[in-house]
Design a protein around this motif. Structure first.
Motif, PDB file in Angstrom:
ATOM      1  N   ASN A 114     -45.339 -13.482 -69.769  1.00  0.00           N
ATOM      2  CA  ASN A 114     -46.010 -12.949 -68.582  1.00  0.00           C
ATOM      3  C   ASN A 114     -46.199 -11.441 -68.672  1.00  0.00           C
ATOM      4  O   ASN A 114     -47.144 -10.892 -68.122  1.00  0.00           O
ATOM      5  N   GLN A 115     -45.272 -10.781 -69.383  1.00  0.00           N
ATOM      6  CA  GLN A 115     -45.359  -9.321 -69.554  1.00  0.00           C
ATOM      7  C   GLN A 115     -46.228  -8.966 -70.751  1.00  0.00           C
ATOM      8  O   GLN A 115     -46.377  -7.789 -71.079  1.00  0.00           O
ATOM      9  N   ASP A 116     -46.735  -9.999 -71.427  1.00  0.00           N
ATOM     10  CA  ASP A 116     -47.574  -9.783 -72.605  1.00  0.00           C
ATOM     11  C   ASP A 116     -46.796  -9.095 -73.740  1.00  0.00           C
ATOM     12  O   ASP A 116     -47.329  -8.269 -74.473  1.00  0.00           O
ATOM     13  N   VAL A 117     -45.489  -9.434 -73.839  1.00  0.00           N
ATOM     14  CA  VAL A 117     -44.640  -8.840 -74.873  1.00  0.00           C
ATOM     15  C   VAL A 117     -44.505  -9.823 -76.036  1.00  0.00           C
ATOM     16  O   VAL A 117     -44.139 -10.985 -75.827  1.00  0.00           O
ATOM     17  N   ASN A 118     -44.822  -9.363 -77.225  1.00  0.00           N
ATOM     18  CA  ASN A 118     -44.734 -10.210 -78.411  1.00  0.00           C
ATOM     19  C   ASN A 118     -43.287 -10.256 -78.919  1.00  0.00           C
ATOM     20  O   ASN A 118     -42.613  -9.235 -78.982  1.00  0.00           O
ATOM     21  N   ILE A 119     -42.833 -11.442 -79.277  1.00  0.00           N
ATOM     22  CA  ILE A 119     -41.474 -11.598 -79.799  1.00  0.00           C
ATOM     23  C   ILE A 119     -41.518 -11.643 -81.325  1.00  0.00           C
ATOM     24  O   ILE A 119     -42.179 -12.489 -81.912  1.00  0.00           O
ATOM     25  N   ASN A 120     -40.836 -10.728 -81.987  1.00  0.00           N
ATOM     26  CA  ASN A 120     -40.811 -10.663 -83.441  1.00  0.00           C
ATOM     27  C   ASN A 120     -39.833 -11.634 -84.072  1.00  0.00           C
ATOM     28  O   ASN A 120     -40.134 -12.286 -85.054  1.00  0.00           O
ATOM     29  N   MET A 121     -38.639 -11.653 -83.531  1.00  0.00           N
ATOM     30  CA  MET A 121     -37.585 -12.487 -84.091  1.00  0.00           C
ATOM     31  C   MET A 121     -36.727 -12.962 -82.933  1.00  0.00           C
ATOM     32  O   MET A 121     -36.664 -12.334 -81.884  1.00  0.00           O
ATOM     33  N   ILE A 122     -36.001 -14.058 -83.151  1.00  0.00           N
ATOM     34  CA  ILE A 122     -35.131 -14.611 -82.114  1.00  0.00           C
ATOM     35  C   ILE A 122     -33.781 -14.981 -82.725  1.00  0.00           C
ATOM     36  O   ILE A 122     -33.746 -15.498 -83.846  1.00  0.00           O
ATOM     37  N   ALA A 123     -32.713 -14.697 -82.013  1.00  0.00           N
ATOM     38  CA  ALA A 123     -31.397 -15.169 -82.451  1.00  0.00           C
ATOM     39  C   ALA A 123     -30.637 -15.593 -81.212  1.00  0.00           C
ATOM     40  O   ALA A 123     -30.778 -14.986 -80.143  1.00  0.00           O
ATOM     41  N   THR A 124     -29.854 -16.656 -81.332  1.00  0.00           N
ATOM     42  CA  THR A 124     -29.120 -17.127 -80.160  1.00  0.00           C
ATOM     43  C   THR A 124     -27.681 -17.458 -80.517  1.00  0.00           C
ATOM     44  O   THR A 124     -27.365 -17.768 -81.661  1.00  0.00           O
ATOM     45  N   SER A 125     -26.821 -17.335 -79.524  1.00  0.00           N
ATOM     46  CA  SER A 125     -25.461 -17.860 -79.636  1.00  0.00           C
ATOM     47  C   SER A 125     -25.232 -18.654 -78.363  1.00  0.00           C
ATOM     48  O   SER A 125     -26.129 -18.751 -77.517  1.00  0.00           O
ATOM     49  N   GLU A 126     -24.047 -19.190 -78.170  1.00  0.00           N
ATOM     50  CA  GLU A 126     -23.788 -19.998 -76.974  1.00  0.00           C
ATOM     51  C   GLU A 126     -23.975 -19.214 -75.686  1.00  0.00           C
ATOM     52  O   GLU A 126     -24.376 -19.766 -74.679  1.00  0.00           O
ATOM     53  N   ILE A 127     -23.656 -17.935 -75.727  1.00  0.00           N
ATOM     54  CA  ILE A 127     -23.730 -17.177 -74.475  1.00  0.00           C
ATOM     55  C   ILE A 127     -24.672 -15.979 -74.597  1.00  0.00           C
ATOM     56  O   ILE A 127     -24.578 -15.019 -73.854  1.00  0.00           O
ATOM     57  N   ARG A 128     -25.577 -16.028 -75.601  1.00  0.00           N
ATOM     58  CA  ARG A 128     -26.446 -14.869 -75.779  1.00  0.00           C
ATOM     59  C   ARG A 128     -27.779 -15.279 -76.383  1.00  0.00           C
ATOM     60  O   ARG A 128     -27.828 -16.155 -77.250  1.00  0.00           O
ATOM     61  N   ILE A 129     -28.835 -14.652 -75.941  1.00  0.00           N
ATOM     62  CA  ILE A 129     -30.139 -14.802 -76.583  1.00  0.00           C
ATOM     63  C   ILE A 129     -30.671 -13.403 -76.869  1.00  0.00           C
ATOM     64  O   ILE A 129     -30.691 -12.548 -75.981  1.00  0.00           O
ATOM     65  N   THR A 130     -31.038 -13.166 -78.117  1.00  0.00           N
ATOM     66  CA  THR A 130     -31.550 -11.859 -78.495  1.00  0.00           C
ATOM     67  C   THR A 130     -32.953 -12.003 -79.075  1.00  0.00           C
ATOM     68  O   THR A 130     -33.205 -12.909 -79.875  1.00  0.00           O
ATOM     69  N   VAL A 131     -33.833 -11.118 -78.659  1.00  0.00           N
ATOM     70  CA  VAL A 131     -35.176 -11.109 -79.246  1.00  0.00           C
ATOM     71  C   VAL A 131     -35.488  -9.703 -79.749  1.00  0.00           C
ATOM     72  O   VAL A 131     -34.948  -8.714 -79.236  1.00  0.00           O
ATOM     73  N   LEU A 132     -36.345  -9.673 -80.768  1.00  0.00           N
ATOM     74  CA  LEU A 132     -36.775  -8.378 -81.281  1.00  0.00           C
ATOM     75  C   LEU A 132     -38.183  -8.118 -80.763  1.00  0.00           C
ATOM     76  O   LEU A 132     -39.074  -8.964 -80.937  1.00  0.00           O
ATOM     77  N   VAL A 133     -38.335  -6.978 -80.083  1.00  0.00           N
ATOM     78  CA  VAL A 133     -39.661  -6.645 -79.529  1.00  0.00           C
ATOM     79  C   VAL A 133     -40.055  -5.244 -79.974  1.00  0.00           C
ATOM     80  O   VAL A 133     -39.238  -4.500 -80.521  1.00  0.00           O
ATOM     81  N   ALA A 134     -41.313  -4.878 -79.744  1.00  0.00           N
ATOM     82  CA  ALA A 134     -41.753  -3.526 -80.091  1.00  0.00           C
ATOM     83  C   ALA A 134     -41.071  -2.524 -79.164  1.00  0.00           C
ATOM     84  O   ALA A 134     -40.830  -2.813 -77.987  1.00  0.00           O
ATOM     85  N   GLN A 135     -40.756  -1.339 -79.704  1.00  0.00           N
ATOM     86  CA  GLN A 135     -40.086  -0.303 -78.911  1.00  0.00           C
ATOM     87  C   GLN A 135     -40.830  -0.004 -77.615  1.00  0.00           C
ATOM     88  O   GLN A 135     -40.236   0.134 -76.562  1.00  0.00           O
ATOM     89  N   LYS A 136     -42.172   0.091 -77.710  1.00  0.00           N
ATOM     90  CA  LYS A 136     -42.977   0.485 -76.548  1.00  0.00           C
ATOM     91  C   LYS A 136     -42.843  -0.508 -75.402  1.00  0.00           C
ATOM     92  O   LYS A 136     -42.988  -0.153 -74.237  1.00  0.00           O
ATOM     93  N   ASP A 137     -42.582  -1.774 -75.715  1.00  0.00           N
ATOM     94  CA  ASP A 137     -42.468  -2.804 -74.680  1.00  0.00           C
ATOM     95  C   ASP A 137     -41.054  -2.945 -74.137  1.00  0.00           C
ATOM     96  O   ASP A 137     -40.834  -3.624 -73.131  1.00  0.00           O
TER      97      ASP A 137
END
Lengths: 405, 405
Positions: free
Chosen positions: A364-387
């Motif tokens: 919805n924010q028009d932010v592109n996701i570069n990479m994704i990593a997850t654990s049981e209690i965490r979700i991490t995404v890599l996005v552009a600095q500007k976003d």
């Protein structure tokens, strides 16, 4: 009650602050509690010592560096004892030799092994406030060691563990753990409680006010941690094993790490052991990698991408170029214009669709996701600095963390 | 050879001087000697610490003051070890806990009781230069203590004694012991040798470069002391039990103490115990008295005069006025316009007429003698301040001490 209170360098940076800390400790003491205080070196004193040392030897022996470092905390604790005496309360300062505080041998980055409690207990029974030097220990050679980053927090938690303290209060310049960094997310809310695991994830992500080692130790020994402000009397955040279910939100916090760079190794041979060799090469040089993804490349090769912290980028790139032949890949690329955005929360384990909700929000924010990593209690995404900051705020809002919710 | 070298605060006040000291120690080390270095706190660092403490508590607990003080020497020794490492030599710094250096319990003015030599010997066998914190010790409570004035000299001499060192070199900002203070007597000459007793007398008279305690200890344990300059390579003065007879002059030095004031107690009752009561009253308040003379007064009374150091004058006068009735005297008078001029020398024991020669010399100078006190190796006279320096030079010349002789 036995309370261990830890104050960092900024909390004891000058006379006024030393007396503030003394008064806070005396308040608890006069309610009948036993009080153990752990202090860091004053303000920027450790930096001054490093400067003095490097002026003489740019690469000083680590053993002597620790010998020099330890005077910082010794100054803090003796001045604090004088301040308490001035306020009419009996106090005694103790260094690592006097406790004693036994550590492993390695200078600059030792680990606590054993803390003798006899002297501290005797002084407490004598109704004194006991002021202990944080960050330092002694090893089997009777040499000073230091505990490395977050060392004074670790000292405090360890003391709380061996003394079976009722609480270990860590005083900082923020008044608790927030759902996100308030400088980036103005609607961030202070958490009343957070679990050790959530706190660990936040600490790993660089958003935490506590160092990982101290949280790990608190979890291991079940020490009730309280993160509080040294500047006001607000209640702070309690870190413990299980938090109140009514309070429980799906996620506890949003963290942003702008210090991550992405490295892509292109055209690596698609054969067993190639990933192992790649990461083993980096690990040998103590380069920590985070999020890793692997994708199919051209003609029987694959591409592997991962993130490293910015200070390791140059070394990692140079190392990979050097080992290019041995590792067998085509080329290495990197991107510094990325940031790691994470959501952390024990609640997501029992709530399906958390990842989907995060991705929808970013879409919805028009932010592109570069990479994704997850654990049981965490979700991490890599996005552009500007976003990154806008995305962080949107996610914070989407999961109902904002103050106005 | 095992050499103990002690450097004071000014010798390690900055980077350049630290490296100078390091080089001097390495010179001896590279000749194959074992070298133990004792250091004081850098430059005015101890004063800075006192200021910091008094800013927080004008009357800090002595135990905490010692805890604060000891960081000064720890800074010096660790930086020195780094400087030696930078020069490619293996060195190790040790504080009072690491030696360990056991003292009596009293904070701020402890006395050395026992020094463990095991660690130092092990490090020396490992061919390291061992750098030890001067001035500090630990007591039976495992608390830091400090040795009071001249403490680092005492540490050095004590280490030389227990390690059976071949010499204990005390480095100062003068290059040895002179026949008189060169600032007052331009023709003063450096002594090659002096006996412990002469040195003790000179130290007592305020003319010595060494503190009494360290000389006493050196005499007791037969430690060969050498007073040398940290600024040049000249040979310095050796302090030992018996000095070379050929070298022997009747007197070794002339000392002037302008810090003495004369007090006269007039009309004290001439009965047994009156002198005892008078001096006991002063001793109880730790007021040291020096030269004492007693003369017959009027009508069955007597007058007693003595000197005290200037800082004790006000307290002594107030005390005497307070106890006037109990001590039974008529009035008390004082004179600040006096100076103590002394000649010191083991040679005067076997040379009759030394006192006569001194008095003749003063008579020729038209200098009036107020009071006289003598010991086996010392003659002290009290003269007017205005005459003091000229008298000193005349006596120095008369006994053949001048450089041109």
């Amino acid at each position: 009650m036995l309370i261990v209170k830890k104050f960092g360098g900024t909390s004891v940076a000058d006379k006024e602050r030393i007396f503030n800390v003394a008064k806070r400790c005396i308040e608890d003491y006069e309610k009948g509690n036993d009080v153990v205080v752990v202090l860091s070196a004053m303000g920027k004193y450790t930096d001054e010592l490093i400067e003095k040392a490097h002026d003489i030897n740019p690469n000083p022996p680590k053993r002597e560096m620790d010998m020099l470092f330890t005077i910082g905390e010794q100054m803090s604790v003796s001045l604090m004892a004088m301040a308490m005496a001035q306020l009419g309360v009996r106090a005694v300062s103790l260094n690592a030799f006097q406790v004693p505080m036994h550590t492993t041998s390695s200078y600059g980055n030792a680990r606590l092994k054993k803390i003798d409690t006899e002297r501290i207990k005797r002084e407490l029974e004598d109704r004194k406030i006991v002021i202990v030097t944080g960050f330092q220990g002694i090893n089997k050679y009777d040499d000073y060691t230091t505990l490395g980053r977050g060392g004074s927090d670790t000292t405090a938690v360890a003391l709380a563990a061996v003394l079976h303290a009722d609480a270990c209060e860590i005083y900082t310049d923020v008044d608790g753990v927030y759902t996100a960094d308030p400088r980036l997310v103005p609607t961030a809310r202070k958490l009343k409680e957070i679990t050790y695991d959530e706190m660990l994830d936040l600490a790993t992500l660089g958003a935490g006010v506590l160092h990982n080692r101290s949280v790990e130790m608190a979890k291991k020994y079940g020490v009730r941690l309280v993160v509080r402000s040294s500047l006001n009397n607000s209640e702070g955040t309690v870190v413990k094993e299980v938090v109140n279910k009514v309070e429980r939100m799906i996620i506890s916090g949003v963290a942003l790490d702008k210090n991550a760079d992405r490295i892509s190794v292109i055209g690596i041979q698609d054969m067993p052991g190639s990933a192992f060799k790649l990461f083993n090469t980096l690990a040998k040089k103590n380069i920590n990698v985070d999020i890793i993804i692997q994708s199919v490349g051209r003609e029987g090769t694959k591409d592997i991408s991962f993130t490293v912290s910015h200070e390791n980028l140059d070394e990692a790139i140079a190392l990979l170029e050097e080992k290019k032949e041995a590792l067998g890949f085509e080329k290495v690329e990197y991107n510094c214009d990325v940031a790691k955005l994470s959501i952390v929360g024990a609640g997501m384990m029992s709530n399906p669709g958390v990842a989907a909700k995060m991705f929808e929000c970013l879409y919805n924010q028009d932010v592109n996701i570069n990479m994704i990593a997850t654990s049981e209690i965490r979700i991490t995404v890599l996005v552009a600095q500007k976003d990154a900051v806008a995305a962080m705020n949107a996610v914070h809002e989407a999961f109902g963390l904002s103050e106005r919710n």
